[in-house]
Design an enzyme around this catalytic site. Structure first.
Site, PDB file in Angstrom:
ATOM      1  N   SER A  58       0.836  -1.192   0.000  1.00  0.00           N
ATOM      2  CA  SER A  58       0.000   0.000   0.000  1.00  0.00           C
ATOM      3  C   SER A  58       0.883   1.260   0.000  1.00  0.00           C
ATOM      4  O   SER A  58       1.829   1.346  -0.764  1.00  0.00           O
ATOM      5  CB  SER A  58      -0.962  -0.031   1.195  1.00  0.00           C
ATOM      6  N   ASP A  68      -5.677  -2.853  -2.901  1.00  0.00           N
ATOM      7  CA  ASP A  68      -4.729  -2.640  -1.816  1.00  0.00           C
ATOM      8  C   ASP A  68      -4.176  -3.948  -1.247  1.00  0.00           C
ATOM      9  O   ASP A  68      -4.928  -4.859  -0.888  1.00  0.00           O
ATOM     10  CB  ASP A  68      -5.407  -1.851  -0.696  1.00  0.00           C
TER      11      ASP A  68
END
Length: 409
Positions: free
Chosen positions: A41, A207
């Site tokens: 991320s 993500d």
């Protein structure tokens, strides 16, 4: 390095603090003290900044700190009235009339500005140059495939490393580019998913912290025997919850904040606890370590915020762009109780600079431990560091732990 949206500014602060510690020992202008970089991320974005500047740790840390020091929300996602208003309207119409239109928005925000910024700052050729020069051993970015549910770690390495396959976890050797960074940092529902090529076809990715049960695993598979893990979850201490507004029924933002915390913040500590448990077993059965089954010791040092980031975010919610505040207000995202949710979107200097400063303080609070762990520098005095606000043994970075993991797990 784990994710957390704007919270990842804390990681840049820790790295700046480590560079300052290295400078005191005459080592900051050398290459990174980390041979392997594994990021997920926003942590993948920070990792990319280190990877392209691996030959000069001080310069890489300075560049990351400068990026987070002056970042604004519109550098990451569109905040203009037209785009945010249209996005909000699409969400509402989808909820109300989706059965009729069968059209749904791809995400609440458009993160095209982040793609543009990464396109200007990230150069995959510089990562490869770092690998070719031997100043970097491996760089890995993890993302979740919405198409298959697999957790995929994309990696580049200095030498041939065979991909690994575990239940719902796979590794793919690839030339990491901007799309990989965008995919890994695509916060669910907030940012759109990204198509990436894998095994000869394309899958849609989001993500990488979603379903990431073993965040330390990529670094270990890539050969790490010692890991410095920088998280974004504050280490709770007595009295913190006294400042939490009591309130009534939880707002949607409050619920969303807890949901995002389960995605972004819980995995690292849970994985570390597993490794520590395995280490205790190895200590009782030393004959198992290093056997043909693949058990081996791994040292891990963790650094986490010594102050509640939620409280810092609550003090800066009003810095969010007006359009974003208007969108979050009906969800309770502009209230103190919704600060956790807002913190992931708070890409504004007042907030990120506070996190940078906190990261630097937390690194400095255990400078001797960091110097010993990364550079083998023995402190000149045996006196323990002063305990107080941000003392590492309680709130900041935890001491090093010799831990082991069976590579087949």
């Amino acid at each position: 390095m784990m994710g957390g949206g704007a919270r990842a500014a804390y990681q840049a602060g820790v790295l700046a603090g480590i560079a300052r510690i290295a400078a005191r020992h005459g080592m900051a202008r050398g290459p990174l003290p980390f041979g392997i970089i594994a990021g997920t991320s926003a942590g993948a974005v920070n990792g990319a900044g280190l990877a392209i500047g691996a030959a000069d740790f001080q310069a890489a840390a300075d560049s990351l700190a400068a990026l987070w020091h002056g970042i604004h929300a519109d550098d990451v996602y569109r905040t203009d009235v037209l785009r945010v208003g249209a996005s909000g309207a699409r969400w509402l119409s989808s909820l109300a009339f989706g059965w009729a239109t069968r059209r749904a928005p791809r995400a609440l925000f458009d993160n095209a500005p982040l793609g543009g910024m990464l396109g200007e700052l990230f150069d995959s050729e510089r990562v490869q140059a770092s690998l070719d020069a031997g100043v970097l051993h491996a760089f890995a970015v993890t993302a979740l495939s919405y198409s298959t549910g697999r957790h995929v770690t994309f990696y580049q390495s200095h030498r041939r490393i065979h991909p690994w396959h575990r239940s719902q976890r796979v590794a793919v050797e690839a030339r990491i580019g901007v799309d990989h960074l965008l995919a890994s940092s695509s916060i669910p529902f907030l940012f759109p998913s990204i198509p990436l090529e894998i095994e000869g076809h394309h899958e849609w990715f989001g993500d990488g912290t979603m379903r990431q049960m073993s965040p330390l695993s990529p670094a270990i598979h890539l050969g790490a025997s010692r890991i410095l893990a920088i998280g974004a979850a504050s280490r709770q201490r007595a009295g913190w919850f006294d400042t939490v507004p009591a309130g009534g029924y939880p707002s949607l933002a409050q619920v969303g904040g807890q949901a995002l915390a389960s995605i972004f913040l819980d995995g690292l500590q849970a994985d570390l606890e597993r490794l520590q448990h395995i280490n205790r077993l190895l200590a009782r059965m030393p004959e198992v370590a290093g056997d043909a089954e693949g058990w081996r010791p791994v040292e891990v040092m963790t650094i986490a915020p010594s102050e509640p980031i939620e409280a810092i975010a609550a003090a800066h919610i009003d810095r969010l762009p007006r359009t974003v505040r208007a969108l979050l207000a009906p969800l309770g995202g502009t209230e103190a109780r919704g600060a956790a949710f807002a913190s992931y979107l708070l890409f504004e200097p007042a907030f990120t600079q506070a996190l940078l400063a906190l990261g630097e303080r937390d690194a400095e609070a255990q400078a001797d431990e960091i110097a010993a762990f990364l550079y083998g520098v023995v402190p000149s005095t045996t006196a323990p560091p002063a305990h107080g606000h941000g003392a590492p043994t309680t709130h900041g970075a935890a001491p090093s732990h010799a831990v082991g993991e069976r590579l087949g797990v």
